[in-house]
Every structure is written in structure tokens, then in C-alpha cells.
Design a protein around this motif. Structure first.
Motif, PDB file in Angstrom:
ATOM      1  N   GLN A  28       4.351  47.987  17.805  1.00 42.66           N
ATOM      2  CA  GLN A  28       4.360  46.688  18.485  1.00 42.66           C
ATOM      3  C   GLN A  28       3.266  45.797  17.916  1.00 42.66           C
ATOM      4  OE1 GLN A  28       4.085  47.530  22.698  1.00 42.66           O
ATOM      5  NE2 GLN A  28       6.315  47.469  22.920  1.00 42.66           N
ATOM      6  N   GLU A  29       2.137  46.394  17.632  1.00 44.58           N
ATOM      7  CA  GLU A  29       1.000  45.634  17.080  1.00 44.58           C
ATOM      8  C   GLU A  29       1.378  45.001  15.734  1.00 44.58           C
ATOM      9  OE1 GLU A  29      -2.891  44.212  17.179  1.00 44.58           O
ATOM     10  OE2 GLU A  29      -2.164  45.630  18.670  1.00 44.58           O
ATOM     11  N   SER A  38       1.443  37.768  20.707  1.00 42.21           N
ATOM     12  CA  SER A  38       0.545  38.827  21.162  1.00 42.21           C
ATOM     13  C   SER A  38       1.315  40.130  21.381  1.00 42.21           C
ATOM     14  CB  SER A  38      -0.154  38.419  22.462  1.00 42.21           C
ATOM     15  OG  SER A  38       0.736  38.519  23.557  1.00 42.21           O
ATOM     16  N   ARG A  39       0.635  41.246  21.199  1.00 43.02           N
ATOM     17  CA  ARG A  39       1.250  42.535  21.422  1.00 43.02           C
ATOM     18  C   ARG A  39       1.656  42.681  22.876  1.00 43.02           C
ATOM     19  NH1 ARG A  39       1.287  46.635  24.038  1.00 43.02           N
ATOM     20  NH2 ARG A  39      -0.761  46.254  24.877  1.00 43.02           N
ATOM     21  N   GLN A  40       0.875  42.140  23.791  1.00 45.71           N
ATOM     22  CA  GLN A  40       1.190  42.217  25.211  1.00 45.71           C
ATOM     23  C   GLN A  40       2.498  41.488  25.519  1.00 45.71           C
ATOM     24  OE1 GLN A  40      -1.776  41.367  23.922  1.00 45.71           O
ATOM     25  NE2 GLN A  40      -3.227  42.851  24.715  1.00 45.71           N
ATOM     26  N   TRP A  41       2.695  40.333  24.897  1.00 47.30           N
ATOM     27  CA  TRP A  41       3.928  39.574  25.115  1.00 47.30           C
ATOM     28  C   TRP A  41       5.117  40.348  24.562  1.00 47.30           C
ATOM     29  CZ3 TRP A  41       6.620  36.551  27.846  1.00 47.30           C
ATOM     30  CH2 TRP A  41       7.757  35.925  27.356  1.00 47.30           C
ATOM     31  N   ALA A  43       5.365  43.570  24.184  1.00 51.43           N
ATOM     32  CA  ALA A  43       5.604  44.719  25.072  1.00 51.43           C
ATOM     33  C   ALA A  43       6.385  44.283  26.303  1.00 51.43           C
ATOM     34  CB  ALA A  43       4.280  45.363  25.467  1.00 51.43           C
ATOM     35  N   GLN A  44       6.057  43.133  26.825  1.00 46.73           N
ATOM     36  CA  GLN A  44       6.758  42.607  28.001  1.00 46.73           C
ATOM     37  C   GLN A  44       8.216  42.284  27.663  1.00 46.73           C
ATOM     38  OE1 GLN A  44       4.590  39.526  30.049  1.00 46.73           O
ATOM     39  NE2 GLN A  44       6.429  38.746  31.030  1.00 46.73           N
TER      40      GLN A  44
END
Length: 78
Positions: A28-29, A38-41, A43-44
Motif C-alpha cells: 500500500q505504501e 496517502s497510505r491511510q487513504w 487503505a480506507q
């Protein structure tokens, strides 16, 4: 359009992104960095239980980073 159907489509887009990311051997990174998100986005968006609408621009950036046409990520036949 039925809200449930729209939500299912966003979930399927996320699953397609996850599928092609793994097929390419990317974390994902790595994909997030290549797509400039962003990786967080990411992942979501990929989370199967979450509805995460994304813009056409973001879809294009992810498709480019994966080396696929955007239409591939919109293929719900799988």
C-alpha cells in the motif's frame, strides 16, 4: 440511483485496486507514493467494509501507478 448499489460500486473499485496492487507485488505504501496519495487513504479505499468515494482524478492516478486503464478498475464482472 439506489444508494446501496452506489456504495457497492465504490467497494468493488476498492477491491479491484487491492487486487491489481497485489498482482503487481506492491505494498500500500508503494502504490500510495506512486499515486501521490496517502497510505491511510489507500487503505480506507481498499477496505472491503468501508464505502470510500474517490474522485476521477484519484482513480486516474491510481490506475496510472498500477499501469492499467482506469476502466479496468471499474470492471465489476469479477
Amino acid at each position: 440511483m439506489n444508494g446501496k448499489l452506489r456504495n457497492e460500486r465504490f467497494i468493488k473499485i476498492g477491491l479491484n485496486i487491492s487486487y491489481y496492487r497485489r498482482l503487481r507485488g506492491l505494498s500500500q505504501e508503494q502504490l500510495a507514493e506512486a499515486a501521490d496519495i496517502s497510505r491511510q487513504w489507500l487503505a480506507q479505499v481498499e477496505a472491503p467494509g468501508l464505502v470510500s468515494p474517490l474522485s476521477i482524478e484519484t482513480l486516474f492516478c491510481i490506475a496510472d501507478a498500477l499501469g492499467v486503464e482506469p476502466a479496468v478498475l471499474l470492471d465489476f464482472s469479477r
